[in-house]
Design a protein around this motif. Structure first.
Motif, PDB file in Angstrom:
ATOM      1  N   ASN A  33     -37.895  -8.144  28.195  1.00  6.86           N
ATOM      2  CA  ASN A  33     -36.536  -7.620  28.126  1.00  6.86           C
ATOM      3  C   ASN A  33     -36.083  -7.689  26.673  1.00  6.86           C
ATOM      4  O   ASN A  33     -36.077  -8.763  26.070  1.00  6.86           O
ATOM      5  N   LEU A  34     -35.712  -6.556  26.102  1.00  2.00           N
ATOM      6  CA  LEU A  34     -35.232  -6.503  24.724  1.00  2.00           C
ATOM      7  C   LEU A  34     -33.874  -5.812  24.722  1.00  2.00           C
ATOM      8  O   LEU A  34     -33.750  -4.679  25.188  1.00  2.00           O
ATOM      9  N   GLN A  35     -32.865  -6.500  24.198  1.00  2.00           N
ATOM     10  CA  GLN A  35     -31.510  -5.966  24.224  1.00  2.00           C
ATOM     11  C   GLN A  35     -30.906  -5.978  22.829  1.00  2.00           C
ATOM     12  O   GLN A  35     -30.989  -6.979  22.109  1.00  2.00           O
ATOM     13  N   PHE A  36     -30.278  -4.851  22.473  1.00  2.00           N
ATOM     14  CA  PHE A  36     -29.550  -4.750  21.211  1.00  2.00           C
ATOM     15  C   PHE A  36     -28.064  -4.733  21.528  1.00  2.00           C
ATOM     16  O   PHE A  36     -27.586  -3.909  22.308  1.00  2.00           O
ATOM     17  N   GLN A  37     -27.315  -5.650  20.886  1.00  2.00           N
ATOM     18  CA  GLN A  37     -25.919  -5.862  21.218  1.00  2.00           C
ATOM     19  C   GLN A  37     -25.000  -5.210  20.200  1.00  2.00           C
ATOM     20  O   GLN A  37     -25.420  -4.833  19.096  1.00  2.00           O
ATOM     21  N   SER A  38     -23.725  -5.113  20.570  1.00  2.00           N
ATOM     22  CA  SER A  38     -22.747  -4.437  19.704  1.00  2.00           C
ATOM     23  C   SER A  38     -22.394  -5.255  18.471  1.00  2.00           C
ATOM     24  O   SER A  38     -21.728  -4.745  17.563  1.00  2.00           O
ATOM     25  N   THR A  39     -22.810  -6.517  18.435  1.00  2.00           N
ATOM     26  CA  THR A  39     -22.502  -7.395  17.295  1.00  2.00           C
ATOM     27  C   THR A  39     -23.636  -7.429  16.275  1.00  2.00           C
ATOM     28  O   THR A  39     -23.733  -8.360  15.483  1.00  2.00           O
ATOM     29  N   ASP A  40     -24.495  -6.396  16.291  1.00  2.00           N
ATOM     30  CA  ASP A  40     -25.659  -6.338  15.396  1.00  2.00           C
ATOM     31  C   ASP A  40     -26.557  -7.554  15.572  1.00  2.00           C
ATOM     32  O   ASP A  40     -27.020  -8.181  14.602  1.00  2.00           O
ATOM     33  N   LYS A  41     -26.790  -7.904  16.841  1.00  2.00           N
ATOM     34  CA  LYS A  41     -27.727  -8.945  17.207  1.00  2.00           C
ATOM     35  C   LYS A  41     -28.706  -8.377  18.237  1.00  2.00           C
ATOM     36  O   LYS A  41     -28.406  -7.416  18.943  1.00  2.00           O
ATOM     37  N   GLY A  93     -32.171 -12.564  16.960  1.00  2.00           N
ATOM     38  CA  GLY A  93     -32.015 -12.434  15.520  1.00  2.00           C
ATOM     39  C   GLY A  93     -31.019 -11.357  15.156  1.00  2.00           C
ATOM     40  O   GLY A  93     -30.259 -10.862  15.991  1.00  2.00           O
ATOM     41  N   THR A  94     -31.034 -10.986  13.904  1.00  3.23           N
ATOM     42  CA  THR A  94     -30.104 -10.004  13.366  1.00  3.23           C
ATOM     43  C   THR A  94     -30.658  -8.599  13.537  1.00  3.23           C
ATOM     44  O   THR A  94     -31.855  -8.365  13.372  1.00  3.23           O
ATOM     45  N   ALA A  95     -29.758  -7.668  13.889  1.00  2.00           N
ATOM     46  CA  ALA A  95     -30.139  -6.267  14.015  1.00  2.00           C
ATOM     47  C   ALA A  95     -29.352  -5.440  13.004  1.00  2.00           C
ATOM     48  O   ALA A  95     -28.310  -5.865  12.487  1.00  2.00           O
ATOM     49  N   SER A  96     -29.847  -4.260  12.743  1.00  2.00           N
ATOM     50  CA  SER A  96     -29.169  -3.328  11.852  1.00  2.00           C
ATOM     51  C   SER A  96     -29.257  -1.937  12.453  1.00  2.00           C
ATOM     52  O   SER A  96     -30.350  -1.381  12.588  1.00  2.00           O
ATOM     53  N   LYS A  97     -28.123  -1.407  12.873  1.00  2.00           N
ATOM     54  CA  LYS A  97     -28.034  -0.082  13.481  1.00  2.00           C
ATOM     55  C   LYS A  97     -29.016   0.073  14.643  1.00  2.00           C
ATOM     56  O   LYS A  97     -29.693   1.084  14.781  1.00  2.00           O
ATOM     57  N   GLY A  98     -29.102  -0.958  15.463  1.00  2.00           N
ATOM     58  CA  GLY A  98     -29.912  -0.873  16.666  1.00  2.00           C
ATOM     59  C   GLY A  98     -31.389  -1.118  16.476  1.00  2.00           C
ATOM     60  O   GLY A  98     -32.193  -0.792  17.355  1.00  2.00           O
ATOM     61  N   LYS A 105     -34.339  -4.203  14.823  1.00  2.00           N
ATOM     62  CA  LYS A 105     -34.485  -5.560  14.299  1.00  2.00           C
ATOM     63  C   LYS A 105     -34.433  -5.537  12.774  1.00  2.00           C
ATOM     64  O   LYS A 105     -35.010  -4.657  12.136  1.00  2.00           O
ATOM     65  N   ALA A 106     -33.740  -6.511  12.210  1.00  2.00           N
ATOM     66  CA  ALA A 106     -33.686  -6.624  10.761  1.00  2.00           C
ATOM     67  C   ALA A 106     -35.078  -6.907  10.226  1.00  2.00           C
ATOM     68  O   ALA A 106     -35.870  -7.630  10.843  1.00  2.00           O
ATOM     69  N   THR A 107     -35.386  -6.350   9.078  1.00  2.00           N
ATOM     70  CA  THR A 107     -36.733  -6.497   8.523  1.00  2.00           C
ATOM     71  C   THR A 107     -36.969  -7.860   7.905  1.00  2.00           C
ATOM     72  O   THR A 107     -38.106  -8.279   7.735  1.00  2.00           O
ATOM     73  N   THR A 108     -35.898  -8.560   7.562  1.00  2.00           N
ATOM     74  CA  THR A 108     -36.051  -9.889   6.958  1.00  2.00           C
ATOM     75  C   THR A 108     -35.621 -10.964   7.940  1.00  2.00           C
ATOM     76  O   THR A 108     -34.526 -10.909   8.504  1.00  2.00           O
ATOM     77  N   ASN A 109     -36.483 -11.941   8.134  1.00  2.00           N
ATOM     78  CA  ASN A 109     -36.195 -13.098   8.978  1.00  2.00           C
ATOM     79  C   ASN A 109     -35.614 -12.694  10.340  1.00  2.00           C
ATOM     80  O   ASN A 109     -34.503 -13.087  10.700  1.00  2.00           O
ATOM     81  N   PRO A 110     -36.337 -11.882  11.144  1.00  2.00           N
ATOM     82  CA  PRO A 110     -35.785 -11.383  12.404  1.00  2.00           C
ATOM     83  C   PRO A 110     -35.579 -12.468  13.448  1.00  2.00           C
ATOM     84  O   PRO A 110     -34.818 -12.282  14.384  1.00  2.00           O
ATOM     85  N   ASN A 111     -36.245 -13.623  13.323  1.00  2.00           N
ATOM     86  CA  ASN A 111     -36.128 -14.683  14.329  1.00  2.00           C
ATOM     87  C   ASN A 111     -35.248 -15.837  13.841  1.00  2.00           C
ATOM     88  O   ASN A 111     -35.451 -16.977  14.209  1.00  2.00           O
ATOM     89  N   ASN A 112     -34.256 -15.519  13.014  1.00  2.00           N
ATOM     90  CA  ASN A 112     -33.494 -16.600  12.404  1.00  2.00           C
ATOM     91  C   ASN A 112     -32.449 -17.212  13.326  1.00  2.00           C
ATOM     92  O   ASN A 112     -31.799 -18.175  12.958  1.00  2.00           O
ATOM     93  N   ALA A 113     -32.228 -16.668  14.527  1.00  2.00           N
ATOM     94  CA  ALA A 113     -31.190 -17.201  15.400  1.00  2.00           C
ATOM     95  C   ALA A 113     -31.747 -18.077  16.509  1.00  2.00           C
ATOM     96  O   ALA A 113     -31.180 -19.120  16.817  1.00  2.00           O
ATOM     97  N   ARG A 114     -32.872 -17.665  17.092  1.00  2.00           N
ATOM     98  CA  ARG A 114     -33.335 -18.410  18.255  1.00  2.00           C
ATOM     99  C   ARG A 114     -34.819 -18.159  18.501  1.00  2.00           C
ATOM    100  O   ARG A 114     -35.311 -17.046  18.339  1.00  2.00           O
ATOM    101  N   ASN A 115     -35.495 -19.229  18.919  1.00  2.00           N
ATOM    102  CA  ASN A 115     -36.907 -19.128  19.292  1.00  2.00           C
ATOM    103  C   ASN A 115     -37.227 -20.350  20.138  1.00  2.00           C
ATOM    104  O   ASN A 115     -37.488 -21.431  19.610  1.00  2.00           O
ATOM    105  N   GLU A 116     -37.195 -20.180  21.475  1.00  2.00           N
ATOM    106  CA  GLU A 116     -37.407 -21.325  22.353  1.00  2.00           C
ATOM    107  C   GLU A 116     -38.020 -20.879  23.675  1.00  2.00           C
ATOM    108  O   GLU A 116     -37.958 -19.701  24.045  1.00  2.00           O
ATOM    109  N   LEU A 117     -38.599 -21.832  24.382  1.00  2.00           N
ATOM    110  CA  LEU A 117     -39.197 -21.577  25.684  1.00  2.00           C
ATOM    111  C   LEU A 117     -38.363 -22.279  26.751  1.00  2.00           C
ATOM    112  O   LEU A 117     -38.214 -23.500  26.733  1.00  2.00           O
ATOM    113  N   ASN A 118     -37.796 -21.499  27.663  1.00  2.00           N
ATOM    114  CA  ASN A 118     -37.037 -22.033  28.794  1.00  2.00           C
ATOM    115  C   ASN A 118     -37.888 -21.932  30.054  1.00  2.00           C
ATOM    116  O   ASN A 118     -38.499 -20.895  30.313  1.00  2.00           O
ATOM    117  N   GLU A 119     -37.921 -23.002  30.840  1.00  2.00           N
ATOM    118  CA  GLU A 119     -38.721 -23.014  32.054  1.00  2.00           C
ATOM    119  C   GLU A 119     -37.884 -23.439  33.254  1.00  2.00           C
ATOM    120  O   GLU A 119     -36.967 -24.250  33.136  1.00  2.00           O
TER     121      GLU A 119
END
Length: 705
Positions: free
Chosen positions: A309-317, A362-367, A369-383
């Motif tokens: 599941n990949l979602q692009f949000q209105s807050t450029d995330k 991470g950060t998005a730009s106009k829908g 993924k940002a090219t720099t540091n795309p995973n800067n917000a979250r990276n975790e495994l939930n079980e």
């Protein structure tokens, strides 16, 4: 026959209109009551004798709903079910049963969804309805009330879908639909039986440009069921399901003022940030049934799959979820003689399920993924994992009474592992939830055509992984970390009901229920980027009444109706005394149908000739936030509405082919409506508008091979 129509509207509410028909002489016995077998808790039982509210929907009702895209189109007729079609395929339809699941911002919560014996709900209670293949479904069942608690965590109700099995004659089916707002729908289906092997393969596509700006969607699905009768007493069922949605654009919600001015508009920033979602799911499973003897049957299931599941949000995330899931179950079903000659049907079993979800952001730009540091917000495994055992027994106490007992011991674990080294408070850890859910009930077989029952149960509901994904009760302490402090809510259910067959051609089911919950989850804080943290701060109370009526007046005319009345309120916490959002107090579905050649019994092919139907769907007002606000800047009340839908079908026989043409018009009177609400939306953009008058045409053909 005397019929009266009672309408009624007032501001912000709806007095339900209904067609009431009362026979002043006799009811024509146009058809005999069919003995429909349903899942009464964990035991299969005749629907009329089941000590619970169970609503069965056959294949013809599913086909008559339209192009068979949205589960809400079918479930609208089931009492106790609120099925809200967002007309937003990025968020799925919103379904609640007796108020459970109403807080869901996307997908489904609080309800167990099962397809062909395989769970479509994860151990934490979250699931998606879009993966149900309606085009190949043979029937659906909706179980509400205490017996649903025997299915475990988040069993506010149980929805089961069953794919049709191959008949004796090989057959190919083709269906094509087109409609308003660029809607197209195709379905290609083959069924064949060779010896002891039967196969149904169904491939469908769906596309729509959408009524609102930025709501274009494309998706396709493959559903296949293969049955193998290995021995006279052993059967295997293999299930393969693939769902692919390359994109579903998200039109977002609107404020009340914007809905009244331009309901077809998208929410702020939807087009500039290209809000959308991409989903792909693949699942396989096998169900084995073995009959030891006439008094003992064994069943086992094994399944696994993945969902991205990949979602692009209105807050450029952007948020990405990659889920792997698997599970197994074993159960034994038997018959015994107890206390002399008293009969007892029983079942015992175990369920083991597991889901692991990699959450990235991470950060998005106009829908994109940002090219720099795309995973800067979250990276975790939930079980999420559950290890449950259950048992149920129906005790026959003479000819007049049946005692139902059951219990489920549930063990649910939620775990999170953070892979982001820059996060000092990484939210790594786990939490265990344990509960026993007992159920007891009594059925009085008062007359051959009248059953009265009462049952009571205690259930629980853990937070889902999505609900535990954020922590903090205000902006100062809000964090994107897994919240291990949430408790499971507990609930106490009481239900009293009746099932009455006034004649061989009519049926009336009714149920009253009362539900109390403790530690109910509510939104604690909604961030500007629409990320919600939850807290256990409330008690709730739900009181309601449901009724369903079916009647066939002649071989050519029949009707059905279902009505639900519920008062769902917070009884503690900051929202004490307020109505729980997204739950209308009143809801009504009525349908009048006519068939030129007469209706065929359930399970048989519909008769040739012309068929027509008129449906009325109405719903009272409902709140969109816990605070129940009605200020100009924060208006959160979605008004009620009534909608008329019409369907006409013509069936022909051309050589060996059976051909059917279809035309439908929804919202004939072109009433404005709110189809769904975004609960507790942080910028007061709560509302998703319903569709104006819309049309669809269809064609299908069944050809023996």
């Amino acid at each position: 026959m005397k019929c009266n129509f009672t309408p009624g509207y007032k501001k912000n509410a709806l007095y339900l209109g209904a067609v009431a028909c009362v026979s002043l002489s006799h009811i024509v016995p146009a058809f005999a009551q069919t003995e429909v077998l349903v899942q009464s808790g964990r035991l299969e039982q005749k629907q009329f004798d089941a000590p619970a509210s169970i609503y069965a929907i056959d294949a013809q009702a599913i086909r008559n709903s339209g192009p068979q895209v949205n589960l809400s189109d079918v479930l609208a007729q089931a009492p106790g079910v609120v099925a809200l079609n967002r007309n937003n395929y990025a968020q799925d339809v919103q379904i609640s049963i007796r108020g459970f699941g109403a807080r869901s911002a996307f997908g489904m919560r609080g309800i167990r969804l099962i397809t062909d014996g395989i769970p479509a709900t994860m151990p934490d209670g979250q699931g998606q309805t879009s993966t149900v293949s309606m085009t190949s479904a043979d029937r659906m069942e909706v179980l509400t009330g205490p017996l649903a608690l025997l299915y475990g965590n988040a069993a506010g109700g149980v929805i089961q879908a069953f794919t049709r099995e191959a008949g004796d004659t090989p057959e190919a089916q083709v269906s094509m639909y087109a409609g308003s707002f660029g809607m197209t729908r195709t379905d290609w289906q083959i069924s064949q039986r060779s010896g002891n092997v039967g196969m149904v393969v169904d491939y469908s596509t769906f596309a729509i440009e959408g009524y609102r700006t930025n709501s274009d969607t494309r998706r396709q699905q493959l559903n296949s069921v293969i049955t193998v009768d290995a021995k006279p007493d052993t059967r295997f069922k293999f299930i393969i399901n693939v769902f692919d949605m390359p994109y579903a654009k998200d039109a977002l919600g609107l404020k009340a003022a914007d809905v009244s001015q331009t309901p077809s508009a998208a929410g702020a920033n939807a087009t500039s940030t290209r809000t959308r979602k991409t989903v792909k799911q693949e699942q396989t499973g096998v169900v084995m049934e073995h009959t030891v003897d006439s008094d003992l049957k064994l069943q086992g299931r094994l399944y696994g799959g993945n969902r991205t599941n990949l979602q692009f949000q209105s807050t450029d995330k952007w948020v990405g979820l990659d889920r792997q899931f698997e599970g197994m179950g074993l159960q034994a079903t038997g018959k015994s003689q107890v206390f002399g000659n008293q009969r007892m049907n029983w079942v015992v079993g175990i369920d083991l399920d597991h889901a692991a979800e990699l959450r990235e952001g991470g950060t998005a730009s106009k829908g994109e993924k940002a090219t720099t540091n795309p995973n800067n917000a979250r990276n975790e495994l939930n079980e999420a994992r559950n290890r449950d055992i259950f048992a149920q027994a129906n005790w026959s106490l003479g000819e007049k009474y049946t005692l139902t007992t059951g219990a489920r011991q549930s063990n649910v674990t939620l775990k999170s592992t953070d892979y982001l080294p820059s996060n000092p408070d990484n939210g790594t850890g786990s939490v265990d939830y344990k509960a026993t859910s007992p159920v007891i009930g009594l059925t009085w077989h008062a007359l051959e055509n009248l059953n009265l029952y009462a049952n009571h149960g205690r259930g629980f509901e853990t937070p889902t992984m999505s609900e535990a994904a954020y922590a903090g009760k205000d902006a100062a302490i809000f964090k994107e970390k897994f919240n291990f402090d949430l408790l499971a809510s507990t609930s106490r259910h009481l239900e009293v009901g009746s099932k009455w067959l006034p004649s061989s051609s009519s049926r009336v089911d009714a149920a009253w229920f009362h539900i109390d919950t403790d530690n109910e989850l509510v939104a604690a804080y909604v961030s500007p980027s629409a990320k919600t943290s939850y807290a256990n701060v409330a008690k709730t109370k739900r009181d309601g009444f449901e009724v369903a009526l079916r009647n066939q007046y002649t071989p050519h005319w029949r009707s059905q109706a279902s009505a639900s009345f519920i008062k769902a309120t917070y009884e503690a916490g900051p929202s004490n005394g307020n109505m729980i959002p997204s739950i209308p107090k009143q809801q009504l579905f009525t349908s009048l149908q006519w068939s030129e050649k007469g209706f065929s019994p359930a399970g048989q092919k519909p008769a040739l000739g012309l068929e027509a139907g008129l449906d009325l769907i109405s719903r009272s007002s409902m709140w969109a936030n816990d605070a129940n606000t009605t200020t100009a800047s924060d208006y959160a009340l979605a008004p009620g509405f009534a909608q008329l839908n019409a369907r006409i079908r013509q069936r022909y026989q051309i050589g060996n082919a059976r051909v059917e043409s279809f035309i439908g018009v929804d919202n004939i009177t072109n009433n404005a409506s709110i189809s769904s609400v975004l609960v507790n939306q942080s910028t007061q953009k709560y509302f998703e508008p319903g569709l104006p008058r819309s049309w669809m045409i269809g064609f299908s053909s069944q050809i023996p091979l």
